[in-house]
Design an enzyme around this catalytic site. Structure first.
Site, PDB file in Angstrom:
ATOM      1  N   MET A 167       9.390   4.779   4.159  1.00 26.43           N
ATOM      2  CA  MET A 167       9.383   3.379   3.730  1.00 26.43           C
ATOM      3  C   MET A 167      10.537   3.087   2.773  1.00 26.43           C
ATOM      4  SD  MET A 167       7.115   2.153   5.603  1.00 26.43           S
ATOM      5  CE  MET A 167       7.276   0.500   4.982  1.00 26.43           C
ATOM      6  N   GLU A 168      10.888   4.046   1.937  1.00 28.47           N
ATOM      7  CA  GLU A 168      12.008   3.851   1.010  1.00 28.47           C
ATOM      8  C   GLU A 168      13.328   3.724   1.770  1.00 28.47           C
ATOM      9  OE1 GLU A 168       8.625   5.078  -1.353  1.00 28.47           O
ATOM     10  OE2 GLU A 168       9.407   5.801   0.556  1.00 28.47           O
ATOM     11  N   ASP A 212      23.108 -12.703   2.939  1.00 31.76           N
ATOM     12  CA  ASP A 212      23.267 -13.652   1.835  1.00 31.76           C
ATOM     13  C   ASP A 212      24.737 -13.892   1.506  1.00 31.76           C
ATOM     14  OD1 ASP A 212      22.369 -15.258  -0.464  1.00 31.76           O
ATOM     15  OD2 ASP A 212      23.168 -13.590  -1.652  1.00 31.76           O
ATOM     16  N   LEU A 225       0.814  -1.211   0.000  1.00 32.84           N
ATOM     17  CA  LEU A 225       0.000   0.000   0.000  1.00 32.84           C
ATOM     18  C   LEU A 225       0.853   1.269   0.000  1.00 32.84           C
ATOM     19  CD1 LEU A 225      -2.883  -1.089   2.387  1.00 32.84           C
ATOM     20  CD2 LEU A 225      -2.785  -1.161  -0.116  1.00 32.84           C
ATOM     21  N   CYS A 226       2.099   1.125  -0.390  1.00 34.97           N
ATOM     22  CA  CYS A 226       3.018   2.254  -0.459  1.00 34.97           C
ATOM     23  C   CYS A 226       2.902   2.921  -1.828  1.00 34.97           C
ATOM     24  CB  CYS A 226       4.436   1.742  -0.231  1.00 34.97           C
ATOM     25  SG  CYS A 226       5.638   3.005   0.060  1.00 34.97           S
ATOM     26  N   HIS A 227       2.817   4.253  -1.849  1.00 31.35           N
ATOM     27  CA  HIS A 227       2.735   4.980  -3.116  1.00 31.35           C
ATOM     28  C   HIS A 227       4.058   4.920  -3.870  1.00 31.35           C
ATOM     29  CE1 HIS A 227      -0.558   6.863  -0.862  1.00 31.35           C
ATOM     30  NE2 HIS A 227      -1.097   7.078  -2.046  1.00 31.35           N
TER      31      HIS A 227
END
Length: 156
Positions: free
Chosen positions: A97-98, A112, A61-63
């Site tokens: 969020m980014e 990893d 739901l992130c733009h």
């Protein structure tokens, strides 16, 4: 998704951090350059930059917003590998969020690349350190104060 069409596009930035904790054998492999896939810190930095631009593909739901700048640092510290990401935009919604995605993707790449040396690696401490701009104003984590001139957050 929240409708942001009535919000003004303004300059915004966010800084986040996270840690990859290293057991002794993973630290030794990293310091000695005994990592079969290459340099984990360089790969993680590049992966974090790419992750910042792909956030809307991963966080449902992130733009999708234009990332106008991003910096990711990945450093070996006594406590482990520290990842710090700062992301900038001019958009109607923020870039927290980014920044958090950049940190998380970078940390996953460190994991990893070092998992062959130890399965006891851990990722922790992913959090927002600072954000600037937007309706809710500026935020700084209580134990981190950004440089007022640059917005950069000093190391912990």
């Amino acid at each position: 998704m929240v409708d942001v069409s009535a919000k003004a596009a303004t300059a915004r930035s966010a800084t986040a951090e996270g840690w990859v904790r290293l057991p002794p054998e993973a630290r030794a492999a990293l310091q000695a350059g005994r990592t079969p896939k290459g340099d984990p810190l360089t790969v993680a930095r590049l992966a974090g930059l790419a992750g910042s631009k792909r956030t809307a593909d991963l966080v449902l739901l992130c733009h999708p917003i234009p990332v106008t700048g991003a910096e990711v640092t990945v450093t070996l510290e006594p406590e482990g590998v520290r990842v710090v990401a700062t992301v900038h935009t001019t958009a109607p919604t923020g870039v927290e969020m980014e920044a958090l995605t950049a940190v998380t993707v970078a940390a996953l790449n460190v994991y990893d690349m070092l998992k062959a040396s130890s399965k006891a690696l851990t990722i922790d401490g992913v959090r927002l350190l600072y954000k600037a701009g937007g309706k809710s104003g500026d935020y700084a984590a209580p134990d981190h104060r950004p440089d007022p001139g640059t917005g950069a957050v000093p190391p912990a």
